[in-house]
Design an enzyme around this catalytic site. Sequence first.
Site, PDB file in Angstrom:
ATOM      1  N   TRP A  77       0.817  -1.214   0.000  1.00  0.00           N
ATOM      2  CA  TRP A  77       0.000   0.000   0.000  1.00  0.00           C
ATOM      3  C   TRP A  77       0.847   1.257   0.000  1.00  0.00           C
ATOM      4  O   TRP A  77       0.582   2.199  -0.748  1.00  0.00           O
ATOM      5  CB  TRP A  77      -0.995  -0.014   1.163  1.00  0.00           C
ATOM      6  N   ASP A 147      -1.708   6.827   6.249  1.00  0.00           N
ATOM      7  CA  ASP A 147      -2.837   6.065   5.717  1.00  0.00           C
ATOM      8  C   ASP A 147      -3.223   5.054   6.795  1.00  0.00           C
ATOM      9  O   ASP A 147      -2.516   4.072   7.018  1.00  0.00           O
ATOM     10  CB  ASP A 147      -2.415   5.352   4.428  1.00  0.00           C
ATOM     11  N   LYS A 171     -12.815  -0.898   6.429  1.00  0.00           N
ATOM     12  CA  LYS A 171     -12.274  -1.915   7.332  1.00  0.00           C
ATOM     13  C   LYS A 171     -12.911  -1.814   8.720  1.00  0.00           C
ATOM     14  O   LYS A 171     -13.565  -2.732   9.165  1.00  0.00           O
ATOM     15  CB  LYS A 171     -10.745  -1.791   7.448  1.00  0.00           C
TER      16      LYS A 171
END
Lengths: 335, 335
Positions: A77, A147, A171
Amino acid sequence: MLDWHGSGMSVMEMSHRGPEFMGILAEAEADLRELMAIPSGYRVLFMQGGAIGENAIVPMNLIGRTGRADYVVTGTWSEKSAKEAKNYGQVCVAASGEAGAFRAIPPRSEWRLDPQAAYVHICSNETIGGVEFHWTPDTGDVPLVADMSSNILSRPIDVSRYGLIYAGAQKNMGPSGVTVVIVREDLLGHALPITPAAFNYQVQAQNDSMYNTPPTYAIYIAGLVFKHVKSLGGLATMEEHNRAKARLLYDFLDGSRFFRNEVAPADRSLMNVPFHLRDASLDKAFLDGARQRGMVQLKGHRIVGGMRASIYNAMPIEGVRALVAYLREFEAAHG
Amino acid sequence: MLDWHGSGMSVMEMSHRGPEFMGILAEAEADLRELMAIPSGYRVLFMQGGAIGENAIVPMNLIGRTGRADYVVTGTWSEKSAKEAKNYGQVCVAASGEAGAFRAIPPRSEWRLDPQAAYVHICSNETIGGVEFHWTPDTGDVPLVADMSSNILSRPIDVSRYGLIYAGAQKNMGPSGVTVVIVREDLLGHALPITPAAFNYQVQAQNDSMYNTPPTYAIYIAGLVFKHVKSLGGLATMEEHNRAKARLLYDFLDGSRFFRNEVAPADRSLMNVPFHLRDASLDKAFLDGARQRGMVQLKGHRIVGGMRASIYNAMPIEGVRALVAYLREFEAAHG
């Protein structure tokens, strides 16, 4: 909910400028501020585009101050974030875990930070490799951007140590389609001219996240999740809960000679636990057996292979116990 | 829907890459293709950011072919689109209704089109001024791009006459948070390098709208709306329904000496009907009376003042009848 010809209003059909939705939005923000103890001097924005959208939106908004940014790469990511940011300024990889196959977070002492960077970017939890920051890096006067898509609300953090936090909701916060951005006010106002107005933090801050129609229903559901987490005891309780779940699984894996997790113990994720069978030819049998027990989505990401257990806030400890029981049983049968 | 500790799956918690959601997405696309008779050679994308996001996303993706684009300005929304596009290339206002206070669509014969433009942009329905295109402009070889946020699915259109159609979902398609983009395949692949990957049409087309996590629940609800519109008889039925509703209201306004709608009859919107009381000092009394009858959101946009009735697909004809009855009653009492 579809009430096509009715006259009653559901959240989904409310005007986003009406007092009902304005109240929902204000309450969601107030609850999130309370949960995360967000200091004054920070704005909370509800946006669209997810964390992958933010990979461009963050540099568009922030890199302009100096034209340069540092990225710490700890997995898939953060690597993606760094790659996308290159379209908007000079991007430097200040540290990378690549040489160690992303099985550890590079220690702060090895980071080569540029004091002229507009910000330093990290991904606080890498869902594929299963590494997580359990400490907050000191980046001096350079704002830290994180993030937090996959571990926000999983434990208390000190927001004042960050310049900007962003997270897709799907999430730990609710349905996909809403992105939370928590930004220190002094970072607003440096957007590049090519920044779309809908994704300009300052424009959205000035319009209370309503410059364009916000994703009303997703915000409503996220607000309910914030209230639910508060009712469970807040983030300290979530942390306790998440640590207990992760310990159960890592302790079993470490004691097993059949399964293994290769992440450095200090950097192991509480949210995503990748593991391998020592004999990969048994992978299919393992997954088939899991499915028969109602345990789905255990297959690891294709990049790392093997298995992965995602144990976000919503996963009860009973789910982890059931997984460990199955791992033990499978090892006994095939080990 | 919140089933925090449960093990069952709702649409909201499904993996967007699982077969369940993939099926929902495919079915939503198939139903929309059938409803709008979308030809092969066009891609349907489900994106985030709304029409205001698209004000930047369209030029980012399309203007690069020649660096220039034409905009037809017919009110607030198309003016906003043209303004934002200027950040990405040379933008020319090919025609504007401004001199006539946006009460009519400039006739095609007055448009000054640039044959080298990468596209011509229109807004097919202006919600504030209440003007609507009831014809499809011929732009020759230059692709026509239309913001159809406020009248998509209200009547059949010939998609093959357009290069690209975009629409935020929240008027006629479902909840806010999902944007539909219908794009001719040959227009893909010209994105400017600064286009965020999440908003790059080609990237999203190659990834079936799944380059980033799509707004799953909003897509699910939009899919249910598509099925509902199909079950009602499709777009021809919606048009009949919408024409009957609009006729009722415009006929009353035209016959009244107390209320007036100033839009050129040929360009009047079937979706948004702005009107004024001849005596503006009665506005407050009018709105109070409407509220007492359960008719809310009748106040006109602050830009044009007066009143506005939004009669999207979901408004039943009974709602319009009730409004006309109130208008008649109010006129009798105060006229």
